[in-house]
Design a protein around this motif. Structure first.
Motif, mmCIF file in Angstrom:
data_model
loop_
_atom_site.group_PDB
_atom_site.id
_atom_site.type_symbol
_atom_site.label_atom_id
_atom_site.label_comp_id
_atom_site.label_asym_id
_atom_site.label_seq_id
_atom_site.Cartn_x
_atom_site.Cartn_y
_atom_site.Cartn_z
ATOM 1 N N ASN A 53 0.850 7.342 -6.410
ATOM 2 C CA ASN A 53 -0.430 7.780 -6.536
ATOM 3 C C ASN A 53 -0.298 9.364 -6.232
ATOM 4 O O ASN A 53 -0.865 10.185 -6.764
ATOM 5 C CB ASN A 53 -1.464 7.117 -5.906
ATOM 6 C CG ASN A 53 -2.649 7.748 -5.835
ATOM 7 O OD1 ASN A 53 -3.319 7.992 -6.894
ATOM 8 N ND2 ASN A 53 -3.462 8.230 -4.914
ATOM 9 N N GLU A 59 0.809 3.971 -2.945
ATOM 10 C CA GLU A 59 0.282 5.354 -2.567
ATOM 11 C C GLU A 59 1.324 6.423 -2.966
ATOM 12 O O GLU A 59 0.966 7.660 -3.220
ATOM 13 C CB GLU A 59 -0.265 5.630 -1.003
ATOM 14 C CG GLU A 59 -0.766 6.866 -0.557
ATOM 15 C CD GLU A 59 -2.209 7.121 -1.253
ATOM 16 O OE1 GLU A 59 -2.703 8.020 -0.823
ATOM 17 O OE2 GLU A 59 -2.570 6.304 -1.952
ATOM 18 N N ARG A 100 0.968 -1.306 -0.002
ATOM 19 C CA ARG A 100 -0.032 0.007 -0.077
ATOM 20 C C ARG A 100 0.958 1.357 -0.141
ATOM 21 O O ARG A 100 0.629 2.450 -0.585
ATOM 22 C CB ARG A 100 -0.902 -0.079 1.266
ATOM 23 C CG ARG A 100 -2.021 -1.247 0.968
ATOM 24 C CD ARG A 100 -3.019 -0.918 2.231
ATOM 25 N NE ARG A 100 -2.664 -0.631 3.324
ATOM 26 C CZ ARG A 100 -2.522 -1.632 4.405
ATOM 27 N NH1 ARG A 100 -3.095 -2.827 4.001
ATOM 28 N NH2 ARG A 100 -2.075 -1.552 5.769
ATOM 29 N N LEU A 114 -0.466 5.286 5.645
ATOM 30 C CA LEU A 114 -0.511 6.089 4.537
ATOM 31 C C LEU A 114 -0.927 7.507 4.971
ATOM 32 O O LEU A 114 -0.829 8.514 4.167
ATOM 33 C CB LEU A 114 -1.929 5.626 3.658
ATOM 34 C CG LEU A 114 -1.688 4.077 2.975
ATOM 35 C CD1 LEU A 114 -2.924 3.850 2.216
ATOM 36 C CD2 LEU A 114 -0.369 4.039 2.515
#
Length: 311
Positions: free
Chosen positions: A31, A28, A24, A296
Motif C-alpha cells: 500500500n 501495508e 498487515r 505499521l
C-alpha cells in the motif's frame, strides 16, 4: 551514484511469529509503494524463521505488485530439482515477481541434518545453480552431476521471467568475500550485500564486482545490486536504539552492536545514513531494509525517511 534506488523491506523475524501482524506488514508495504518484500532463512534458529518460499507464496497470494525475494536463502543443502520446481511455481503464480537471493551460510547443525558437509557448500551451490537454470530453460534435460543426476527432465510451468542472460528466476548471491564476488559474476544475476556491513563496504563491493565482470567479459550493468540493512526509525532516537537492541539482540545474540550494525534514529538521521548506500556506482540499487518491529508506524516513518532519498 546509483541512477535508481529501490526501497525494499525484509520481514523481521519476530518471536513468536504473529501471523496477523505479518499479514498487515505485507499489505501495508504494498500500500505504501515499497518496491519489494524479502525474507530470511534458517531451518534451526533461536527465534521463529518461517520457511522462506512458503512465506513468499503466502505473501504473493495477498499482493499484486510488490516484488518478492529471499535475502538470503541457504540453498547449498537443498534439493535443486524441488527448489527449481517451487521457485518456478511461485514466479508463475505471482506474475514473474520472484528473486532468489542465495548463499552458502548456515550452521553446522543445519548442514549435518541434511547430510551435506560444510566444506562442500560451494560445489553444492554451483551444481544446484546449474541444475535449476537447466530445468528452467530446457526440455528433456539430462544432467550428470557430482551429487545429482537428471534424466529427461521437463519442468512446467516455467518461470515467467526472462532476461538477456537467462530464462528463469533471477539468482542473486549473498556474501562479501572475493571468491563469492568473483563467483557471482560467473554464474549469478546479482548481489545481496550482507546486513550489518557499512556503506563503504557495499560501495567497494559494487566496484569490485564491476571489475570482476569486465575481466570476465560480462557487462556489469546486467547484474542487480542489493544491500540488506538493519534499520530502526522512531521520532525518539533513544526509542529507536532500544527497539534495535531488543530485536537484533534476540536474533543475533546479546553482543549485537547497534551502533556498528544498524542505522537508527529519527527519519532525517536514517535518511542521511541510507543515502550513503545509494552512492554506489550502479545503474540500479535495491536497499533491503529490515525494520526493528512489525508495527505499521515503523513502515510509515521509513517511507518518510526514504522519500526522495537521493534528492
Amino acid at each position: 551514484m546509483a541512477n535508481i534506488v529501490n526501497i525494499g523491506l525484509r520481514i523481521p523475524s519476530v518471536h513468536p511469529t504473529d501471523v496477523e501482524a505479518v499479514r498487515r506488514f505485507i499489505l501495508e508495504a504494498e500500500n505504501l509503494g515499497y518496491h519489494s518484500i524479502w525474507v530470511g532463512d534458517h531451518v534451526y534458529y533461536r527465534v521463529d524463521v518461517v520457511e522462506p518460499l512458503v512465506l513468499l507464496t503466502w505473501a504473493a497470494a495477498q499482493t499484486s505488485r510488490v516484488r518478492l525475494g529471499t535475502a538470503v536463502m541457504l540453498t547449498a543443502y537443498r534439493n535443486p530439482v524441488t527448489l527449481a520446481k517451487t521457485a518456478s511455481s511461485i514466479d508463475y503464480l505471482s506474475g514473474g515477481r520472484l528473486t532468489l537471493g542465495i548463499s552458502i551460510g548456515g550452521t553446522e547443525a543445519e548442514y549435518r541434518s541434511f547430510g551435506v558437509p560444510m566444506d562442500k557448500r560451494v560445489t553444492h551451490l554451483r551444481e544446484n545453480v546449474s541444475i535449476m537454470r537447466s530445468l528452467w530453460a530446457g526440455e528433456d534435460v539430462s544432467y550428470e552431476g557430482r551429487y545429482h543426476q537428471i534424466e529427461h527432465g521437463n519442468m512446467s510451468p516455467r518461470p515467467l521471467q526472462k532476461s538477456a542472460e537467462a530464462t528463469g528466476v533471477p539468482l542473486w548471491f549473498g556474501g562479501g568475500s572475493e571468491p563469492m564476488l568473483r563467483r557471482l559474476t560467473e554464474i549469478a544475476d546479482g548481489w545481496v550485500g550482507s546486513g550489518g556491513a557499512p556503506a563503504e563496504a557495499f560501495v567497494s563491493g559494487v566496484n569490485r564486482i564491476k571489475e570482476f565482470s569486465i575481466e570476465r567479459g560480462r557487462d556489469p550493468n546486467t547484474l542487480g545490486y542489493g544491500k540488506l540493512i538493519n534499520v530502526s526509525v522512531n521520532n525518539s532516537k533513544s526509542t529507536a536504539f532500544n527497539l534495535a537492541k531488543e530485536h537484533w539482540g534476540e536474533y543475533y545474540g546479546p553482543n549485537f552492536d547497534v551502533d556498528k550494525s544498524a542505522i537508527y534514529g529519527q527519519p532525517d538521521n536514517v535518511r542521511a545514513g541510507l543515502r550513503k548506500f545509494g552512492e554506489a556506482d550502479a545503474q540500479e540499487v535495491t536497499l533491503i531494509l529490515e525494520p526493528s518491529t512489525l508495527e505499521l508506524a515503523q513502515l510509515e516513518l521509513l517511507a518518510k525517511a526514504t522519500e526522495n532519498l537521493m534528492a
